[in-house]
Design an enzyme around this catalytic site. Structure first.
Site, mmCIF file in Angstrom:
data_model
loop_
_atom_site.group_PDB
_atom_site.id
_atom_site.type_symbol
_atom_site.label_atom_id
_atom_site.label_comp_id
_atom_site.label_asym_id
_atom_site.label_seq_id
_atom_site.Cartn_x
_atom_site.Cartn_y
_atom_site.Cartn_z
ATOM 1 C CD GLU A 89 -8.554 1.076 7.446
ATOM 2 O OE1 GLU A 89 -8.462 0.132 8.263
ATOM 3 O OE2 GLU A 89 -7.912 2.131 7.577
ATOM 4 C CG ASP A 135 -0.268 -0.441 2.505
ATOM 5 O OD1 ASP A 135 0.964 -0.388 2.573
ATOM 6 O OD2 ASP A 135 -0.982 -0.827 3.445
ATOM 7 C CG ASN A 142 -8.546 -1.109 11.795
ATOM 8 O OD1 ASN A 142 -7.570 -1.732 11.396
ATOM 9 N ND2 ASN A 142 -9.114 -0.149 11.095
ATOM 10 C CG HIS A 195 -5.573 -2.029 8.587
ATOM 11 N ND1 HIS A 195 -5.660 -0.676 8.839
ATOM 12 C CD2 HIS A 195 -4.267 -2.330 8.756
ATOM 13 C CE1 HIS A 195 -4.461 -0.212 9.140
ATOM 14 N NE2 HIS A 195 -3.600 -1.187 9.101
HETATM 15 C C1 GLP Z 1 0.013 0.223 8.426
HETATM 16 C C2 GLP Z 1 0.122 -0.630 7.164
HETATM 17 C C3 GLP Z 1 -0.294 -2.045 7.445
HETATM 18 C C4 GLP Z 1 0.413 -2.575 8.680
HETATM 19 C C5 GLP Z 1 0.051 -1.718 9.873
HETATM 20 C C6 GLP Z 1 0.650 -2.235 11.160
HETATM 21 O O1 GLP Z 1 -1.286 0.610 8.680
HETATM 22 N N1 GLP Z 1 -0.666 -0.127 6.081
HETATM 23 O O2 GLP Z 1 0.033 -2.852 6.322
HETATM 24 O O3 GLP Z 1 0.031 -3.890 8.915
HETATM 25 O O4 GLP Z 1 0.553 -0.431 9.571
HETATM 26 O O5 GLP Z 1 1.538 -1.315 11.692
HETATM 27 P P1 GLP Z 1 2.446 -1.514 12.956
HETATM 28 O O6 GLP Z 1 3.369 -2.644 12.668
HETATM 29 O O7 GLP Z 1 3.177 -0.211 13.052
HETATM 30 O O8 GLP Z 1 1.554 -1.779 14.108
#
Ligand code: GLP
Length: 264
Positions: A143, A67, A136, A138
């Site tokens: 989402e 993404d 959440n 995702h």
């Molecule tokens: C972002 C990314 C996700 C990832 C998430 C988790 O939102 N788009 O792909 O899984 O972060 O982040 P963290 O590892 O900082 O908790």
């Protein structure tokens, strides 16, 4: 799903890096799906270290990131392109032309989404997709309530995500771009292998819903229950609300594939 509960976050990242390294070793032309976020930083650091020690050759590897924020250019320090350059690409011998991140600065983001999906197909599909988990539920930026069979598309980020990711934007939710491009959940499910890595107590509840709850658009990560080859790496904290802990530990001790993996 095959699930491994690691003693701590350090073992989790070591095993995650091991899976990625093994994939590249066994297929030097691998197509890797990559993720961003804090969890991945340590994994990429470990992988880069492994790549130097072994050494590991990434020159024929192709990557596709999950993404990107819409509106951020590649040189913006909070863009995922910038993140990938910093945390991985400049530390390994991958040619930059082999690395793909959706272009969040594209004039026509819908066209970019379609072309991204096309480029994945042209590369022969993703061999191994690395995934983190949002608080959440995702995966990528899919989402809650997004279609479980979606392809790469434009999303409006959930408030919870803006809050969760505000840390990277001076703790100011207002500065987090409200829209993003993401591979769809369907795109992710098409990867030949999936590797979900989650650490920390803050995600224990959502991990339980992803692994033990019903497959539901409310929890996009739960779609991974439908994936035929999905490995989940958790630390003790992230696994702390699972009811099936004993069954998971039993599998870890008796499943031949997991035993080989854990003893490597
Ligand atoms: C972002 C990314 C996700 C990832 C998430 C988790 O939102 N788009 O792909 O899984 O972060 O982040 P963290 O590892 O900082 O908790």
């Amino acid at each position: 799903m095959k699930i491994v509960i690691c003693s701590d976050a350090a073992q989790t990242r070591r095993l995650a890096a091991q899976v990625l390294a093994q994939q590249v070793k066994s297929k030097p032309t691998s197509v890797l799906g990559l993720a961003t976020g804090r969890t991945m930083e340590a994994i990429y650091a470990q992988l880069a270290e492994t790549a130097q020690q072994q050494p590991l050759d990434f020159s024929r590897v192709t990557t596709f990131n999950l993404d990107e924020y819409i509106g951020l250019t590649a040189d913006h320090p909070q863009s995922y392109r910038y993140y990938m350059q910093t945390h991985l690409f400049q530390l390994i011998n991958i040619p930059v032309v082999n690395t793909h991140v959706p272009d969040g600065a594209a004039v026509d983001v819908e066209a970019e989404a379609q072309s991204y999906e096309g480029r994945i197909a042209q590369a022969g599909g993703i061999d191994l997709q690395l995934l983190g988990l949002g608080e959440n539920g995702h995966i990528g930026f899919n989402e809650p309530l997004s279609a479980l069979n979606s392809r790469t598309h434009v999303v409006t980020l959930a408030q919870a995500t803006l809050r969760q990711n505000a840390g990277m934007f001076n703790n100011d939710m207002e500065q987090v771009p409200a829209r993003a491009l993401t591979m769809g959940t369907g795109t992710i499910l098409d990867a030949r292998e999936a590797l979900l890595v989650v650490t920390g107590e803050a995600k224990a509840d959502i991990v339980a819903r992803v692994i033990e709850g019903p497959v539901s658009a409310l929890v996009p990560g739960s779609a991974l229950q439908l994936h035929p080859h999905c490995l989940v790496l958790l630390d003790e904290a992230a696994a702390s609300r699972l009811t099936q802990r004993e069954a998971i530990l039993w599998q870890m001790q008796h499943d031949p594939e997991l035993r080989t993996f854990l003893s490597a």
